[in-house]
Design an enzyme around this catalytic site. Structure first.
Site, PDB file in Angstrom:
ATOM      1  N   CYS A  59      37.531  40.032  43.163  1.00 53.84           N
ATOM      2  CA  CYS A  59      36.443  40.896  42.711  1.00 53.84           C
ATOM      3  C   CYS A  59      35.444  41.115  43.846  1.00 53.84           C
ATOM      4  O   CYS A  59      34.911  42.204  44.007  1.00 53.84           O
ATOM      5  CB  CYS A  59      35.750  40.273  41.500  1.00 53.84           C
ATOM      6  SG  CYS A  59      35.256  38.567  41.747  1.00 53.84           S
TER       7      CYS A  59
ATOM      8  N   GLU B 150      31.816  38.324  34.239  1.00 61.13           N
ATOM      9  CA  GLU B 150      32.004  38.408  35.692  1.00 61.13           C
ATOM     10  C   GLU B 150      33.136  39.412  35.891  1.00 61.13           C
ATOM     11  O   GLU B 150      34.300  39.093  35.659  1.00 61.13           O
ATOM     12  CB  GLU B 150      32.334  37.008  36.225  1.00 61.13           C
ATOM     13  CG  GLU B 150      31.976  36.827  37.673  1.00 61.13           C
ATOM     14  CD  GLU B 150      33.076  37.283  38.606  1.00 61.13           C
ATOM     15  OE1 GLU B 150      33.089  38.492  38.946  1.00 61.13           O
ATOM     16  OE2 GLU B 150      33.918  36.463  38.969  1.00 61.13           O
TER      17      GLU B 150
HETATM   18  O1  LIG Z   1      37.739  37.945  41.421  1.00 58.98           O
HETATM   19  C1  LIG Z   1      36.772  37.196  41.758  1.00 58.98           C
HETATM   20  C2  LIG Z   1      36.915  36.388  42.945  1.00 58.98           C
HETATM   21  C3  LIG Z   1      35.966  35.254  43.091  1.00 58.98           C
HETATM   22  C4  LIG Z   1      36.271  34.607  44.387  1.00 58.98           C
HETATM   23  C5  LIG Z   1      35.178  33.674  44.785  1.00 58.98           C
HETATM   24  O2  LIG Z   1      34.741  32.913  43.921  1.00 58.98           O
HETATM   25  O3  LIG Z   1      34.745  33.683  45.949  1.00 58.98           O
END
Ligand SMILES: O=CCCCC(=O)O
Length: 430
Positions: free
Chosen positions: A241, A207
């Site tokens: 992200c 991810e």
């Molecule tokens: O960096 C990744 C963020 C994930 C935030 C989410 O799960 O909404």
């Protein structure tokens, strides 16, 4: 490998044999207690997150609340991995979903509880045991998760937090009992870890980063789009992200929408991270501020127009910036982690789509329109793992999360995450 780490792996190996022999319901029975423990220590854990990586305290509280929601969701989920009978000419033909063994998590600092637990919970519910290397600034959070699981009654060795560095991650991936790795982090870290895993013929789930589009079409509710747009970009101090990083706006509404977005961005002023009303605090490390300033400078040098200047007020804190850019600005091809947004204009839906897809990433996107035909056009053609309509992008325990292209591969969350770290064993015969 150091003795201490060898011992932990041997504890995990032994526990795997016990844990995998429990029924799905038996494994699930620990989760309501775990949710209670998270609830009990909500304030303490929230303060720990904010202390370690600086996000505003209200966002740390929301993070723990989301973890509680996830623990409850998985405590009630049906056994998606139950054996399946298949009609064939054989007397016996069935598929069993068997756990792989020890799964290694390599987790980042931006959501120190959420990202770790969304790896751990489905992996162990499927019958695996988990070990985790957290980001070095979040070792306290890793330890707190381990203690919370112990307090909830999980048997020792079902989950172990490891305070290790990258060299030990490589050693673990070479260890025969460690069967797969799940990494959330940068593209560079993902490529390194996944290639090491591949050398040892081990599965990885990645991810990684994103440069998500936030598309606003002429018929959208502009006020709501501006409010959520600012939150999409600036929540977690811009370090997510799946943050809406590129605002792609139909050009005939630019005059109305841009001032609204600027006004909403201005509401996010850096403040005391422990005050409940603070919306924006500091980045996790000063060096991230240097990177952000460098990206800002390069974007401006490449022709970006400053709508709101990015203003550094301390080594880690910034007043948010907003830049109007053309699609060929090279910074758009990079992940920008911090309170800095980009606006681009598109004449129509086709052009908005082309701009949206013109990045190496494919994590998620948010589309703002009341026209169902238009939203279908975007949902069918956007190259990413999740499309949110008239809402900002955000993960949900009940729905799959994961990207395509350089944002990675594999699925977290939902019932599908229960299938990531199992193998399908075929039983067939007379
Ligand atoms: O960096 C990744 C963020 C994930 C935030 C989410 O799960 O909404």
């Amino acid at each position: 490998m150091k003795e201490d780490l060898k011992n932990k792996i041997s504890i995990a190996e032994q526990q795997f044999q016990e844990w995998r022999s429990l029924s799905f319901d038996q494994r699930q029975s620990y989760l309501p207690r775990f949710a209670e423990v998270l609830e009990r220590y909500k304030d303490e854990f929230s303060r720990l997150i904010t202390t370690e990586m600086n996000k505003p305290i209200s966002e740390s509280v929301s993070e723990i609340e989301k973890c509680i929601k996830m623990a409850r969701y998985y405590s009630e989920i049906d056994n998606y991995n139950a054996a399946e009978k298949v009609e064939t000419e054989f007397r016996i033909s069935e598929i069993r979903y068997e756990p792989l063994g020890i799964i290694l998590g390599v987790m980042p600092w931006n959501f120190p509880f959420w990202q770790a637990l969304r790896f751990i919970i489905p992996a162990i519910l499927a019958g695996n045991v988990a070990v985790m290397k957290h980001a070095s600034i979040c070792f306290g959070s890793g330890k707190a998760i381990e203690s919370a699981m112990e307090e909830a009654g999980f048997p020792a060795g079902v989950f172990q937090n490891l305070e290790i560095g990258h060299k030990e991650v490589e050693e673990l991936l070479a260890h025969p009992a460690v069967r797969a790795v799940s990494l959330t982090g940068s593209e560079k870290a993902g490529a390194q870890v996944a290639s090491t895993a591949a050398i040892h013929i081990k599965k990885s789930v990645l991810e990684l980063g994103g440069s998500d589009a936030f598309i606003v079409m002429q018929d959208a509710d502009l006020r709501r789009a501006a409010e959520e747009g600012a939150r999409a970009r600036l929540q977690n101090c811009g370090q997510a992200c799946n943050a809406g990083k590129r605002f792609i706006v139909q050009e005939n509404i630019a005059e109305d929408f841009v001032p609204m977005l600027v006004e909403e961005f201005k509401k996010f002023q850096p403040g005391d991270k422990f005050k409940a009303e603070t919306l924006l605090s500091g980045l996790a490390k000063a060096e991230f501020g240097d990177d952000l300033e460098a990206q800002y400078r390069r974007a401006v040098e490449a022709g970006a127009e400053i709508l709101l200047p990015l203003n550094r007020v301390s080594d880690i804190a910034f007043e948010p910036g907003l830049l109007k850019v053309l699609p060929d600005n090279p910074v758009l091809k990079e992940e920008v982690f911090g309170p800095l947004g980009f606006i681009l204009f598109a004449e129509n839906a086709a052009e908005a789509l082309e701009i949206a897809n013109d990045v190496p990433y494919g994590l998620s996107a948010s589309v703002w329109t009341r026209d169902e035909k238009l939203s279908n056009y975007f949902t069918e053609n956007l190259e990413c793992g999740m499309v949110s309509i008239n809402k900002m992008s955000s993960s949900d325990p009940r729905l799959p999360f994961g990207g395509i292209k350089n944002s990675g591969f594999g699925t977290e969350l939902s019932h599908l995450a229960l299938r990531e770290f199992v193998h399908a064993k075929t039983i067939v015969g007379h």
